[in-house]
Scaffold this motif. Structure first.
Motif, PDB file in Angstrom:
ATOM      1  N   HIS A  90      -1.951  -6.269 -12.317  1.00  0.00           N
ATOM      2  CA  HIS A  90      -3.059  -5.330 -12.529  1.00  0.00           C
ATOM      3  C   HIS A  90      -4.351  -6.086 -12.802  1.00  0.00           C
ATOM      4  CE1 HIS A  90      -1.229  -1.389 -12.399  1.00  0.00           C
ATOM      5  NE2 HIS A  90      -0.214  -1.824 -13.127  1.00  0.00           N
ATOM      6  N   ASP A  91      -4.281  -7.115 -13.631  1.00  0.00           N
ATOM      7  CA  ASP A  91      -5.478  -7.895 -13.949  1.00  0.00           C
ATOM      8  C   ASP A  91      -6.053  -8.562 -12.701  1.00  0.00           C
ATOM      9  OD1 ASP A  91      -5.180  -7.095 -16.574  1.00  0.00           O
ATOM     10  OD2 ASP A  91      -4.306  -9.009 -17.247  1.00  0.00           O
ATOM     11  N   ALA A  92      -5.187  -9.110 -11.854  1.00  0.00           N
ATOM     12  CA  ALA A  92      -5.642  -9.738 -10.607  1.00  0.00           C
ATOM     13  C   ALA A  92      -6.268  -8.695  -9.683  1.00  0.00           C
ATOM     14  CB  ALA A  92      -4.482 -10.444  -9.914  1.00  0.00           C
ATOM     15  N   ALA A 139      -6.859   1.425  -1.507  1.00  0.00           N
ATOM     16  CA  ALA A 139      -5.539   1.985  -1.772  1.00  0.00           C
ATOM     17  C   ALA A 139      -4.854   1.116  -2.818  1.00  0.00           C
ATOM     18  CB  ALA A 139      -4.718   2.042  -0.494  1.00  0.00           C
ATOM     19  N   GLY A 140      -4.298   1.756  -3.842  1.00  0.00           N
ATOM     20  CA  GLY A 140      -3.619   1.026  -4.901  1.00  0.00           C
ATOM     21  C   GLY A 140      -2.238   1.582  -5.137  1.00  0.00           C
ATOM     22  N   PRO A 141      -1.520   1.003  -6.084  1.00  0.00           N
ATOM     23  CA  PRO A 141      -0.163   1.486  -6.369  1.00  0.00           C
ATOM     24  C   PRO A 141      -0.165   2.976  -6.727  1.00  0.00           C
ATOM     25  CG  PRO A 141      -0.613  -0.545  -7.556  1.00  0.00           C
ATOM     26  CD  PRO A 141      -1.907  -0.099  -6.960  1.00  0.00           C
ATOM     27  N   GLY A 142       0.507   3.769  -5.905  1.00  0.00           N
ATOM     28  CA  GLY A 142       0.598   5.196  -6.172  1.00  0.00           C
ATOM     29  C   GLY A 142      -0.622   5.996  -5.783  1.00  0.00           C
ATOM     30  N   SER A 143      -1.548   5.387  -5.069  1.00  0.00           N
ATOM     31  CA  SER A 143      -2.736   6.135  -4.644  1.00  0.00           C
ATOM     32  C   SER A 143      -2.987   5.910  -3.158  1.00  0.00           C
ATOM     33  CB  SER A 143      -3.972   5.738  -5.452  1.00  0.00           C
ATOM     34  OG  SER A 143      -4.344   4.410  -5.176  1.00  0.00           O
ATOM     35  N   VAL A 144      -3.756   6.811  -2.584  1.00  0.00           N
ATOM     36  CA  VAL A 144      -4.087   6.778  -1.165  1.00  0.00           C
ATOM     37  C   VAL A 144      -5.598   6.792  -1.034  1.00  0.00           C
ATOM     38  CG1 VAL A 144      -3.942   8.098   0.993  1.00  0.00           C
ATOM     39  CG2 VAL A 144      -1.987   8.042  -0.568  1.00  0.00           C
ATOM     40  N   ALA A 145      -6.122   5.987  -0.133  1.00  0.00           N
ATOM     41  CA  ALA A 145      -7.559   6.007   0.153  1.00  0.00           C
ATOM     42  C   ALA A 145      -7.765   6.647   1.523  1.00  0.00           C
ATOM     43  CB  ALA A 145      -8.132   4.596   0.134  1.00  0.00           C
ATOM     44  N   HIS A 176      -7.975   6.811 -15.782  1.00  0.00           N
ATOM     45  CA  HIS A 176      -8.511   5.808 -14.853  1.00  0.00           C
ATOM     46  C   HIS A 176      -8.404   4.438 -15.485  1.00  0.00           C
ATOM     47  CE1 HIS A 176     -10.107   8.549 -11.835  1.00  0.00           C
ATOM     48  NE2 HIS A 176     -10.427   9.360 -12.824  1.00  0.00           N
ATOM     49  N   PRO A 177      -8.158   3.378 -14.712  1.00  0.00           N
ATOM     50  CA  PRO A 177      -7.911   3.436 -13.270  1.00  0.00           C
ATOM     51  C   PRO A 177      -6.555   4.060 -12.985  1.00  0.00           C
ATOM     52  CG  PRO A 177      -7.589   1.195 -14.045  1.00  0.00           C
ATOM     53  CD  PRO A 177      -8.082   2.000 -15.218  1.00  0.00           C
ATOM     54  N   THR A 178      -6.511   4.934 -11.991  1.00  0.00           N
ATOM     55  CA  THR A 178      -5.314   5.717 -11.738  1.00  0.00           C
ATOM     56  C   THR A 178      -4.098   4.852 -11.441  1.00  0.00           C
ATOM     57  OG1 THR A 178      -5.955   5.969  -9.419  1.00  0.00           O
ATOM     58  CG2 THR A 178      -6.565   7.748 -10.933  1.00  0.00           C
ATOM     59  N   SER A 179      -4.291   3.684 -10.843  1.00  0.00           N
ATOM     60  CA  SER A 179      -3.147   2.846 -10.460  1.00  0.00           C
ATOM     61  C   SER A 179      -2.311   2.411 -11.661  1.00  0.00           C
ATOM     62  CB  SER A 179      -3.623   1.612  -9.688  1.00  0.00           C
ATOM     63  OG  SER A 179      -4.460   0.817 -10.498  1.00  0.00           O
ATOM     64  N   ARG A 180      -2.882   2.414 -12.836  1.00  0.00           N
ATOM     65  CA  ARG A 180      -2.109   2.014 -14.024  1.00  0.00           C
ATOM     66  C   ARG A 180      -1.248   3.162 -14.567  1.00  0.00           C
ATOM     67  NH1 ARG A 180      -3.729  -2.994 -16.703  1.00  0.00           N
ATOM     68  NH2 ARG A 180      -5.457  -3.857 -15.514  1.00  0.00           N
ATOM     69  N   PHE A 181      -1.437   4.361 -14.057  1.00  0.00           N
ATOM     70  CA  PHE A 181      -0.744   5.529 -14.599  1.00  0.00           C
ATOM     71  C   PHE A 181       0.215   6.189 -13.617  1.00  0.00           C
ATOM     72  CE2 PHE A 181      -4.591   4.812 -16.970  1.00  0.00           C
ATOM     73  CZ  PHE A 181      -4.119   4.829 -18.264  1.00  0.00           C
ATOM     74  N   GLY A 234       2.438   2.031 -10.280  1.00  0.00           N
ATOM     75  CA  GLY A 234       1.571   1.158 -11.066  1.00  0.00           C
ATOM     76  C   GLY A 234       2.194   0.708 -12.368  1.00  0.00           C
ATOM     77  N   ARG A 235       2.898   1.616 -13.044  1.00  0.00           N
ATOM     78  CA  ARG A 235       3.557   1.249 -14.306  1.00  0.00           C
ATOM     79  C   ARG A 235       4.649   0.212 -14.085  1.00  0.00           C
ATOM     80  NH1 ARG A 235       2.706   6.857 -15.545  1.00  0.00           N
ATOM     81  NH2 ARG A 235       4.767   7.351 -14.749  1.00  0.00           N
ATOM     82  N   ALA A 236       5.190   0.130 -12.869  1.00  0.00           N
ATOM     83  CA  ALA A 236       6.243  -0.830 -12.564  1.00  0.00           C
ATOM     84  C   ALA A 236       5.704  -2.248 -12.360  1.00  0.00           C
ATOM     85  CB  ALA A 236       7.015  -0.386 -11.322  1.00  0.00           C
ATOM     86  N   LEU A 237       4.401  -2.402 -12.181  1.00  0.00           N
ATOM     87  CA  LEU A 237       3.814  -3.723 -11.932  1.00  0.00           C
ATOM     88  C   LEU A 237       3.528  -4.459 -13.240  1.00  0.00           C
ATOM     89  CD1 LEU A 237       1.228  -2.931  -9.113  1.00  0.00           C
ATOM     90  CD2 LEU A 237       3.489  -3.967  -8.876  1.00  0.00           C
ATOM     91  N   PRO A 238       3.661  -5.785 -13.213  1.00  0.00           N
ATOM     92  CA  PRO A 238       3.309  -6.575 -14.398  1.00  0.00           C
ATOM     93  C   PRO A 238       1.800  -6.521 -14.674  1.00  0.00           C
ATOM     94  CG  PRO A 238       4.474  -7.920 -12.747  1.00  0.00           C
ATOM     95  CD  PRO A 238       4.202  -6.584 -12.137  1.00  0.00           C
ATOM     96  N   VAL A 239       1.443  -6.695 -15.930  1.00  0.00           N
ATOM     97  CA  VAL A 239       0.037  -6.671 -16.346  1.00  0.00           C
ATOM     98  C   VAL A 239      -0.774  -7.701 -15.564  1.00  0.00           C
ATOM     99  CG1 VAL A 239      -1.531  -7.082 -18.277  1.00  0.00           C
ATOM    100  CG2 VAL A 239       0.553  -5.759 -18.628  1.00  0.00           C
TER     101      VAL A 239
END
Length: 126
Positions: free
Chosen positions: A33-35, A111-117, A16-21, A25-30
């Motif tokens: 993610h921080d924003a 909902a985030g990168p690679g996840s569904v809400a 967690h947070p799952t979007s970073r993994f 999510g891994r394709a996005l710049p840091v």
């Protein structure tokens, strides 16, 4: 009315947070993610201040689950996640919103990168 926002994700590895993994999510710049983290913290602050946030929990790796099924008049335990799927339940938020429209507005932000809400009303016992 109470609603559950279920977060489904397929992180590799589970963390967690799952979007970073997730792959997305891994394709996005840091910086992105921080924003997103700041926006999510602001959303949780807003929900807490308004009294709409009831509770929330992140869940551990699905591989650590034990599933209980009813078989032949007794329960049978098995290790691991319930289903062989890519997405698993990563966590949930219970919110109490005045309208379905407000709950939808809130859930859309989960909902985030690679996840569904998934938004689902809590069952009302009558």
């Amino acid at each position: 009315m109470k609603y559950v926002i279920l977060i489904h994700s397929d992180p590799k590895p589970w963390a967690h947070p799952t979007s970073r993994f997730t792959d997305e999510g891994r394709a996005l710049p840091v910086a992105e993610h921080d924003a997103a983290d700041r926006a999510f913290d602001a959303l949780l602050g807003e929900l807490s201040a308004s009294g709409e946030l009831v509770t929330a929990e992140a869940l551990a790796d699905p591989a650590s689950a034990t599933v209980y099924r009813w078989r032949s008049g007794d329960s049978l335990a098995s290790e691991g996640p319930y289903a062989e799927t890519q997405e698993h339940l990563a966590g949930f938020f219970l919110v109490d919103c005045a309208t379905r429209e407000r709950a939808e507005e809130v859930a859309a932000q989960f909902a985030g990168p690679g996840s569904v809400a998934e938004l689902r009303p809590a069952f009302v016992w009558e």
